[in-house]
Design a protein around this motif. Structure first.
Motif, PDB file in Angstrom:
ATOM      1  N   ALA A  92      26.720  38.343  28.768  1.00 51.45           N
ATOM      2  CA  ALA A  92      26.996  38.106  28.276  1.00 51.45           C
ATOM      3  C   ALA A  92      26.270  38.741  27.327  1.00 51.45           C
ATOM      4  O   ALA A  92      26.582  39.925  26.344  1.00 51.45           O
ATOM      5  N   ALA A  93      24.925  39.162  27.562  1.00 47.10           N
ATOM      6  CA  ALA A  93      23.998  39.687  26.681  1.00 47.10           C
ATOM      7  C   ALA A  93      24.322  41.973  26.961  1.00 47.10           C
ATOM      8  O   ALA A  93      24.180  41.926  26.493  1.00 47.10           O
ATOM      9  N   VAL A  94      25.049  42.124  28.062  1.00 45.52           N
ATOM     10  CA  VAL A  94      25.781  42.900  28.235  1.00 45.52           C
ATOM     11  C   VAL A  94      27.182  43.445  27.134  1.00 45.52           C
ATOM     12  O   VAL A  94      26.685  43.668  26.057  1.00 45.52           O
ATOM     13  N   ARG A  95      27.629  42.731  27.322  1.00 40.40           N
ATOM     14  CA  ARG A  95      28.778  42.365  26.349  1.00 40.40           C
ATOM     15  C   ARG A  95      28.579  41.974  24.603  1.00 40.40           C
ATOM     16  O   ARG A  95      29.537  42.480  24.114  1.00 40.40           O
ATOM     17  N   LEU A  96      27.840  40.768  24.628  1.00 44.75           N
ATOM     18  CA  LEU A  96      27.737  40.575  23.444  1.00 44.75           C
ATOM     19  C   LEU A  96      25.990  40.840  22.424  1.00 44.75           C
ATOM     20  O   LEU A  96      26.332  40.886  20.748  1.00 44.75           O
ATOM     21  N   GLY A  97      25.278  41.270  23.632  1.00 42.56           N
ATOM     22  CA  GLY A  97      23.954  41.453  22.301  1.00 42.56           C
ATOM     23  C   GLY A  97      22.950  40.582  23.107  1.00 42.56           C
ATOM     24  O   GLY A  97      23.468  39.400  23.531  1.00 42.56           O
ATOM     25  N   THR A  98      22.369  39.623  21.658  1.00 47.41           N
ATOM     26  CA  THR A  98      21.307  39.253  21.462  1.00 47.41           C
ATOM     27  C   THR A  98      22.115  37.803  20.640  1.00 47.41           C
ATOM     28  O   THR A  98      21.338  37.492  20.001  1.00 47.41           O
ATOM     29  N   PRO A  99      23.711  37.600  20.344  1.00 46.77           N
ATOM     30  CA  PRO A  99      22.919  36.483  19.207  1.00 46.77           C
ATOM     31  C   PRO A  99      22.500  35.246  19.516  1.00 46.77           C
ATOM     32  O   PRO A  99      22.468  34.759  20.293  1.00 46.77           O
ATOM     33  N   LEU A 100      22.172  34.823  17.822  1.00 46.31           N
ATOM     34  CA  LEU A 100      21.044  33.990  17.837  1.00 46.31           C
ATOM     35  C   LEU A 100      22.384  32.163  19.111  1.00 46.31           C
ATOM     36  O   LEU A 100      21.029  31.622  20.240  1.00 46.31           O
ATOM     37  N   TRP A 101      23.349  32.113  18.588  1.00 48.20           N
ATOM     38  CA  TRP A 101      24.006  30.968  19.373  1.00 48.20           C
ATOM     39  C   TRP A 101      23.947  31.437  20.930  1.00 48.20           C
ATOM     40  O   TRP A 101      24.156  30.286  21.677  1.00 48.20           O
ATOM     41  N   LEU A 102      23.652  32.330  21.318  1.00 47.84           N
ATOM     42  CA  LEU A 102      23.813  32.586  22.867  1.00 47.84           C
ATOM     43  C   LEU A 102      22.639  32.306  23.222  1.00 47.84           C
ATOM     44  O   LEU A 102      22.079  31.264  24.336  1.00 47.84           O
ATOM     45  N   LEU A 103      21.264  33.072  22.483  1.00 47.47           N
ATOM     46  CA  LEU A 103      19.633  32.163  22.966  1.00 47.47           C
ATOM     47  C   LEU A 103      19.423  30.941  22.811  1.00 47.47           C
ATOM     48  O   LEU A 103      19.221  30.204  23.352  1.00 47.47           O
ATOM     49  N   LEU A 165      17.709  42.056  27.443  1.00 47.43           N
ATOM     50  CA  LEU A 165      17.781  40.601  27.772  1.00 47.43           C
ATOM     51  C   LEU A 165      18.142  40.436  29.040  1.00 47.43           C
ATOM     52  O   LEU A 165      18.057  39.487  29.763  1.00 47.43           O
ATOM     53  N   ALA A 166      19.469  41.132  28.610  1.00 47.44           N
ATOM     54  CA  ALA A 166      20.002  41.147  29.895  1.00 47.44           C
ATOM     55  C   ALA A 166      19.351  41.652  31.685  1.00 47.44           C
ATOM     56  O   ALA A 166      19.798  40.899  32.523  1.00 47.44           O
ATOM     57  N   GLY A 167      18.857  42.122  31.690  1.00 42.98           N
ATOM     58  CA  GLY A 167      17.596  43.060  32.752  1.00 42.98           C
ATOM     59  C   GLY A 167      16.527  41.882  33.251  1.00 42.98           C
ATOM     60  O   GLY A 167      16.575  41.678  34.362  1.00 42.98           O
ATOM     61  N   THR A 168      16.428  40.870  32.376  1.00 44.55           N
ATOM     62  CA  THR A 168      14.962  39.757  32.856  1.00 44.55           C
ATOM     63  C   THR A 168      16.020  39.123  33.218  1.00 44.55           C
ATOM     64  O   THR A 168      15.008  38.655  33.856  1.00 44.55           O
ATOM     65  N   ALA A 169      17.162  38.862  32.593  1.00 46.68           N
ATOM     66  CA  ALA A 169      17.921  37.675  33.194  1.00 46.68           C
ATOM     67  C   ALA A 169      18.466  37.638  34.246  1.00 46.68           C
ATOM     68  O   ALA A 169      17.941  37.251  35.354  1.00 46.68           O
ATOM     69  N   LEU A 170      18.535  39.315  35.150  1.00 47.40           N
ATOM     70  CA  LEU A 170      18.921  39.736  36.127  1.00 47.40           C
ATOM     71  C   LEU A 170      17.766  39.354  37.350  1.00 47.40           C
ATOM     72  O   LEU A 170      18.246  38.856  38.322  1.00 47.40           O
ATOM     73  N   ALA A 171      16.569  39.415  36.633  1.00 50.36           N
ATOM     74  CA  ALA A 171      15.331  39.363  37.694  1.00 50.36           C
ATOM     75  C   ALA A 171      15.119  38.021  37.813  1.00 50.36           C
ATOM     76  O   ALA A 171      14.445  37.626  38.500  1.00 50.36           O
ATOM     77  N   ASP A 172      15.239  37.061  36.976  1.00 51.47           N
ATOM     78  CA  ASP A 172      14.999  36.257  36.556  1.00 51.47           C
ATOM     79  C   ASP A 172      16.318  35.132  38.130  1.00 51.47           C
ATOM     80  O   ASP A 172      15.865  33.667  38.528  1.00 51.47           O
ATOM     81  N   ALA A 173      17.285  35.681  37.701  1.00 46.94           N
ATOM     82  CA  ALA A 173      18.598  35.207  39.141  1.00 46.94           C
ATOM     83  C   ALA A 173      17.938  35.344  40.428  1.00 46.94           C
ATOM     84  O   ALA A 173      18.130  34.814  41.106  1.00 46.94           O
ATOM     85  N   ALA A 174      17.368  36.724  40.287  1.00 44.62           N
ATOM     86  CA  ALA A 174      17.111  37.681  42.090  1.00 44.62           C
ATOM     87  C   ALA A 174      16.294  35.918  42.136  1.00 44.62           C
ATOM     88  O   ALA A 174      15.929  35.503  42.813  1.00 44.62           O
ATOM     89  N   SER A 175      14.346  35.667  41.120  1.00 47.50           N
ATOM     90  CA  SER A 175      13.896  35.057  41.847  1.00 47.50           C
ATOM     91  C   SER A 175      14.496  33.324  42.178  1.00 47.50           C
ATOM     92  O   SER A 175      14.107  32.398  42.868  1.00 47.50           O
ATOM     93  N   PHE A 176      15.787  32.656  41.373  1.00 48.26           N
ATOM     94  CA  PHE A 176      16.407  31.285  41.366  1.00 48.26           C
ATOM     95  C   PHE A 176      17.027  31.323  42.631  1.00 48.26           C
ATOM     96  O   PHE A 176      16.981  30.939  43.811  1.00 48.26           O
ATOM     97  N   GLY A 177      17.282  32.837  43.162  1.00 52.35           N
ATOM     98  CA  GLY A 177      17.898  33.450  44.489  1.00 52.35           C
ATOM     99  C   GLY A 177      16.816  32.852  45.731  1.00 52.35           C
ATOM    100  O   GLY A 177      17.283  32.454  46.581  1.00 52.35           O
ATOM    101  N   VAL A 178      15.149  33.422  45.382  1.00 53.37           N
ATOM    102  CA  VAL A 178      14.723  33.244  46.591  1.00 53.37           C
ATOM    103  C   VAL A 178      14.026  32.003  46.458  1.00 53.37           C
ATOM    104  O   VAL A 178      13.954  31.268  47.963  1.00 53.37           O
TER     105      VAL A 178
END
Length: 402
Positions: A92-103, A165-178
């Motif tokens: 979503a961050a890649v496609r939409l940016g960082t709208p407040l509703w998404l945050l 934000l997209a890159g940080t979310a991907l890093a957090d997703a990787a941590s949840f995978g671990v």
């Protein structure tokens, strides 16, 4: 020379996974706050509130679910949901940016999952570690949590600068995978299954934690100390420290040093307890720790210069570390198997409620009277709580209840 027994390997593996997840979460929290700050202070506060409110409202229900269906299944479900949610946030961050509703929506998902995840995770040390090693196990977890807090913001800044934000979310997703892989690997030897007995409604089961708190003297005292520490210690360095620095003409670097000094004090105590173990009477350690932190808070309020204030912050950290490393084992070790996650949820509820109430009150008092007055109020409140709870916790020992 007495040999200190090693912590069980399953616990160390689980803890490594937990710390990986905490570091990823800390980076994502920074990224969400940074993105929200672009909309102003009110928006940043709204995102934080979106995390806190569902966590506070649902945490007792989350504890009841973990006690009913087992902590491990709840952890697996929570990690899977957060893995999917962080991947969706990245897209979503890649496609939409960082709208407040998404945050705000992301914050609400984090808070809701935390309400189920935190009580289940908080009960795992008891399920993986024998009673005599519980203080060391919890101290090691506390030390790891402090390291994650210290490293999370710099890591988040680096990830935001490089991938947004997209890159940080991907890093957090990787941590949840671990974390998900680790929880799949770790199976509690005992106490990990749902509690036996006649089934009751989940809401009624959640209310059972409140009834337990009313009739259990030790738990009542522990909740008093927990609320006092959350409302009277946590805002001191994060909220009142910067205000004191501004009124006394200290730099922003000095204000940041106060937070680092407190964390260093907590790390020192947690590391020592993790290495050598805690006091034989954890109730005494908890009340003494809160009293030491109270003295440090008073010294911070009266500090004439930055050097004294930094020493006061170290003292607050030492006391906070002594408090946390002894209260946790006392409560978790004495809780009944049937209420492990609900007791952890109750502690989380008290902490969250105390912070929600204390921060605006202390901020308003600082506006009206200057930051020295609310800092002294915090010192008086925490010392009074330590004295009030001392009688109930005197002589308490860590004892497994069936």
């Amino acid at each position: 020379m007495t040999t200190v027994p090693s912590l069980p390997r399953p616990y160390l593996l689980w803890l490594a996974g937990v710390q990986t997840g905490l570091l990823g979460d800390a980076a994502l929290y920074f990224a969400l706050g940074w993105a929200a700050s672009g909309y102003g202070g009110g928006a940043a506060g709204l995102v934080l509130t979106a995390i806190t409110v569902p966590r506070t409202l649902l945490v007792l229900f989350g504890g009841a679910v973990a006690d009913r269906y087992g902590a491990r299944p709840v952890l697996l479900a929570g990690d899977a949901v957060m893995l999917a949610a962080t991947l969706l946030l990245a897209v979503a961050a890649v496609r939409l940016g960082t709208p407040l509703w998404l945050l705000v929506a992301s914050g609400a998902v984090i808070g809701a999952v935390d309400a189920f995840h935190l009580p289940a995770s908080g009960s795992m040390p008891r399920r993986l570690v024998p009673a005599e090693l519980l203080p060391r196990a919890l101290a090691l977890r506390q030390a790891g949590g402090q390291v994650s807090v210290l490293l999370g913001a710099p890591l988040g800044g680096l990830l935001v600068a490089s991938g947004g934000l997209a890159g940080t979310a991907l890093a957090d997703a990787a941590s949840f995978g671990v974390v998900l892989l680790v929880v799949l690997r770790v199976r509690p030897a005992a106490g990990g299954r749902p509690a036996a007995g006649a089934p009751t409604g989940l809401l009624r089961a959640a209310a059972g934690a409140l009834r337990l708190a009313l009739r259990d003297r030790l738990l009542r005292a522990a909740l008093l100390l927990t609320g006092a520490a959350a409302g009277g210690l946590l805002p001191v360095v994060s909220l009142l420290g910067p205000l004191l620095a501004r009124t006394r003409g200290w730099s922003a670097g000095t204000a940041g040093l106060l937070g680092g000094a407190q964390a260093a004090g907590m790390l020192a105590v947690a590391g020592l307890v993790a290495w050598r173990g805690g006091l034989s009477r954890p109730g005494l350690g908890a009340t003494a720790g809160l009293a030491v932190a109270s003295a440090g808070t008073a010294l911070l309020a009266l500090a004439p210069g930055a050097a004294t204030a930094t020493g006061a912050a170290v003292l607050i950290g030492l006391g906070s570390g002594l408090f946390a490393s002894h209260l946790g084992p006392l409560v978790l070790g004495s809780a009944a198997d049937s209420h492990l996650s609900r007791v952890q949820g109750l502690l989380t509820l008290v902490q969250s409620t105390a912070l929600i109430l204390a921060n605006p009150v202390l901020g308003a008092l600082a506006d009206a009277c200057g930051p020295q007055v609310p800092t002294l109020v915090c010192a008086l409140a925490t010392s009074a709580a330590a004295l009030a709870a001392a009688g109930s916790l005197r002589g308490s020992t860590v004892l497994m209840r069936g």
